[in-house]
Design a protein around this motif. Sequence first.
Motif, PDB file in Angstrom:
ATOM      1  N   GLY A 183       0.851  -1.171   0.000  1.00 48.44           N
ATOM      2  CA  GLY A 183       0.000   0.000   0.000  1.00 48.44           C
ATOM      3  C   GLY A 183       0.892   1.227   0.000  1.00 48.44           C
ATOM      4  O   GLY A 183       1.893   1.275   0.719  1.00 48.44           O
ATOM      5  N   HIS A 184       0.555   2.206  -0.818  1.00 49.85           N
ATOM      6  CA  HIS A 184       1.336   3.440  -0.872  1.00 49.85           C
ATOM      7  C   HIS A 184       0.511   4.551  -0.232  1.00 49.85           C
ATOM      8  O   HIS A 184      -0.544   4.926  -0.749  1.00 49.85           O
ATOM      9  N   ILE A 185       0.994   5.045   0.898  1.00 49.61           N
ATOM     10  CA  ILE A 185       0.302   6.097   1.639  1.00 49.61           C
ATOM     11  C   ILE A 185       0.922   7.414   1.195  1.00 49.61           C
ATOM     12  O   ILE A 185       1.967   7.842   1.700  1.00 49.61           O
ATOM     13  N   LYS A 186       0.272   8.042   0.246  1.00 46.71           N
ATOM     14  CA  LYS A 186       0.870   9.219  -0.389  1.00 46.71           C
ATOM     15  C   LYS A 186      -0.241  10.080  -0.977  1.00 46.71           C
ATOM     16  O   LYS A 186      -1.158   9.567  -1.621  1.00 46.71           O
ATOM     17  N   ALA A 187      -0.162  11.378  -0.759  1.00 49.43           N
ATOM     18  CA  ALA A 187      -1.147  12.285  -1.343  1.00 49.43           C
ATOM     19  C   ALA A 187      -0.922  12.378  -2.844  1.00 49.43           C
ATOM     20  O   ALA A 187       0.216  12.353  -3.323  1.00 49.43           O
ATOM     21  N   ASP A 188      -2.020  12.481  -3.573  1.00 46.47           N
ATOM     22  CA  ASP A 188      -1.947  12.545  -5.032  1.00 46.47           C
ATOM     23  C   ASP A 188      -2.748  13.751  -5.499  1.00 46.47           C
ATOM     24  O   ASP A 188      -3.960  13.806  -5.320  1.00 46.47           O
ATOM     25  N   SER A 189      -2.065  14.705  -6.116  1.00 41.39           N
ATOM     26  CA  SER A 189      -2.736  15.930  -6.549  1.00 41.39           C
ATOM     27  C   SER A 189      -3.702  15.691  -7.693  1.00 41.39           C
ATOM     28  O   SER A 189      -4.531  16.551  -8.012  1.00 41.39           O
ATOM     29  N   ASN A 190      -3.626  14.517  -8.324  1.00 43.85           N
ATOM     30  CA  ASN A 190      -4.546  14.199  -9.418  1.00 43.85           C
ATOM     31  C   ASN A 190      -5.923  13.774  -8.924  1.00 43.85           C
ATOM     32  O   ASN A 190      -6.847  13.652  -9.703  1.00 43.85           O
ATOM     33  N   TYR A 191      -6.036  13.518  -7.621  1.00 46.47           N
ATOM     34  CA  TYR A 191      -7.336  13.182  -7.059  1.00 46.47           C
ATOM     35  C   TYR A 191      -8.133  14.456  -6.816  1.00 46.47           C
ATOM     36  O   TYR A 191      -7.581  15.513  -6.499  1.00 46.47           O
ATOM     37  N   GLY A 192      -9.438  14.326  -6.921  1.00 42.01           N
ATOM     38  CA  GLY A 192     -10.323  15.424  -6.576  1.00 42.01           C
ATOM     39  C   GLY A 192     -11.368  14.946  -5.591  1.00 42.01           C
ATOM     40  O   GLY A 192     -11.427  13.765  -5.261  1.00 42.01           O
ATOM     41  N   PRO A 193     -12.222  15.845  -5.083  1.00 34.83           N
ATOM     42  CA  PRO A 193     -13.217  15.467  -4.071  1.00 34.83           C
ATOM     43  C   PRO A 193     -14.207  14.421  -4.568  1.00 34.83           C
ATOM     44  O   PRO A 193     -14.802  13.705  -3.765  1.00 34.83           O
ATOM     45  N   ILE A 194     -14.399  14.322  -5.876  1.00 29.99           N
ATOM     46  CA  ILE A 194     -15.296  13.300  -6.411  1.00 29.99           C
ATOM     47  C   ILE A 194     -14.605  11.938  -6.424  1.00 29.99           C
ATOM     48  O   ILE A 194     -15.199  10.917  -6.122  1.00 29.99           O
ATOM     49  N   ASP A 195     -13.309  11.917  -6.726  1.00 27.15           N
ATOM     50  CA  ASP A 195     -12.596  10.670  -6.951  1.00 27.15           C
ATOM     51  C   ASP A 195     -12.126  10.003  -5.669  1.00 27.15           C
ATOM     52  O   ASP A 195     -11.942   8.793  -5.639  1.00 27.15           O
ATOM     53  N   ILE A 196     -11.910  10.764  -4.626  1.00 27.70           N
ATOM     54  CA  ILE A 196     -11.303  10.218  -3.419  1.00 27.70           C
ATOM     55  C   ILE A 196     -12.209   9.160  -2.788  1.00 27.70           C
ATOM     56  O   ILE A 196     -13.382   9.389  -2.541  1.00 27.70           O
ATOM     57  N   VAL A 197     -11.657   7.989  -2.534  1.00 27.59           N
ATOM     58  CA  VAL A 197     -12.406   6.952  -1.846  1.00 27.59           C
ATOM     59  C   VAL A 197     -11.665   6.441  -0.613  1.00 27.59           C
ATOM     60  O   VAL A 197     -12.133   5.539   0.052  1.00 27.59           O
ATOM     61  N   ALA A 198     -10.494   7.014  -0.313  1.00 28.73           N
ATOM     62  CA  ALA A 198      -9.742   6.618   0.879  1.00 28.73           C
ATOM     63  C   ALA A 198      -8.947   7.821   1.377  1.00 28.73           C
ATOM     64  O   ALA A 198      -8.357   8.554   0.581  1.00 28.73           O
TER      65      ALA A 198
END
Length: 414
Positions: A183-198
């Motif tokens: 598991g990679h615990i890392k913020a991803d700027s490509n995610y948005g509030p719609i896409d985030i599931v974790a």
Amino acid sequence: MTINETNETPAGSPIDRKWTVEDVKREFPVDSTFTYEPSRHDWVERQFENAAKHRGEGLPTGFPESIDRPSVWDGFEVQNHPEQWLHYLTDDQNAALKAALVHWKSLNLPLGKLNKTTFPLPESFKAVTESWVEILLNGLGFLQLRGFNIDDFSEEDAIIVYTGLTSYIGDERLNLYNQQLFGHIKADSNYGPIDIVAPAQVPVEQVFHTDAIPGGNIVSFLAINGAETGGDSTLSSIGRVYNDIAKTRPDIIKTLADDWILDHGNTFRGTPGKFAKRPLLFHENGRIIAAIARRSVTGYGIWGRHKSLPRATEEQKEALDTLHFLGRKHSLNIPIRRGDIQFLNNYEVFHAREAYTDSAEKQRHLVRLYLRIDRIEWERSEHLKGNITKKDEVADLADEIWNFKPHAPIKIAA
């Protein structure tokens, strides 16, 4: 309505179905009164109401008035005794890890064959790892390794060395998420509030939890990098929190020890409507142990709880908030530095994380690996024993996928 796994759920899973925002809102409605982010105000309000309603109730059968083990500790106390949990790797140990990697590479074997035999360490180092296992099982329940010379390796080789070291801690390593090992615990700027599931993919505070992996009684992390600011690892003793609750609100212990319906379908790897039914708290082998992931009750972001599953009760809401706020009360904060390695007893220690800020130079990135130690046999829970796992959830070592990099974000259509 009878709860089952086929109640009017859309075909496919979030990972293979092109979801829209309206799909998510319809199939996974959010309970605005109870979200992943705990509200202290709401918690206090529920205490007033529920305490009066359940006054005079006792502990559930088999649960003790208090627990007394080395894993019952207060963060303020252990913060002042880092020698109990902070261990520095020596020059000789770093040299041994580098030599083990050279030996491993000389064998030219598949990655799934990495183990104690193919990644050999000196007997003196093995004895040290045995003392670490004792701490995890019969001591504080966690330890932090510092001083790993991570800059001596490429990122991929550092992960191989870390995995080789974990072979001396766990009897088995577990791979989830389509057979992926890490598991990679890392913020991803490509995610948005719609896409985030974790919450692992955004730099927000994480609440106190255990990782709900069947049979995974040890969680380990390698810090590829720390954050620019914040991002401390936050730990808390489950036994210490239990003692507080049992003394004043035994009805909350009963709520936690009853069966819960846990939504396993509101993640990018889940099937809509899939759920588990089990308690969150157990008393076994003289231990108070927990298997609690708040997101399986609240959902996260716009992904709420599947419409076919019952809403959390007021007692359940108070119980989960109580675990978080008492966990925070007794917590230990550990700054995360590049090269740190952390091991946690996943059943006796809650973990959480402070919010953080990344910069161009420092981006917080932890690599997580689940382990199983077989020295303690669990009798009362298939989840703890790991017997409910399936081939598509925990694969044989030969089927390991060594995902050295984080997966790409899963996008949701507008």
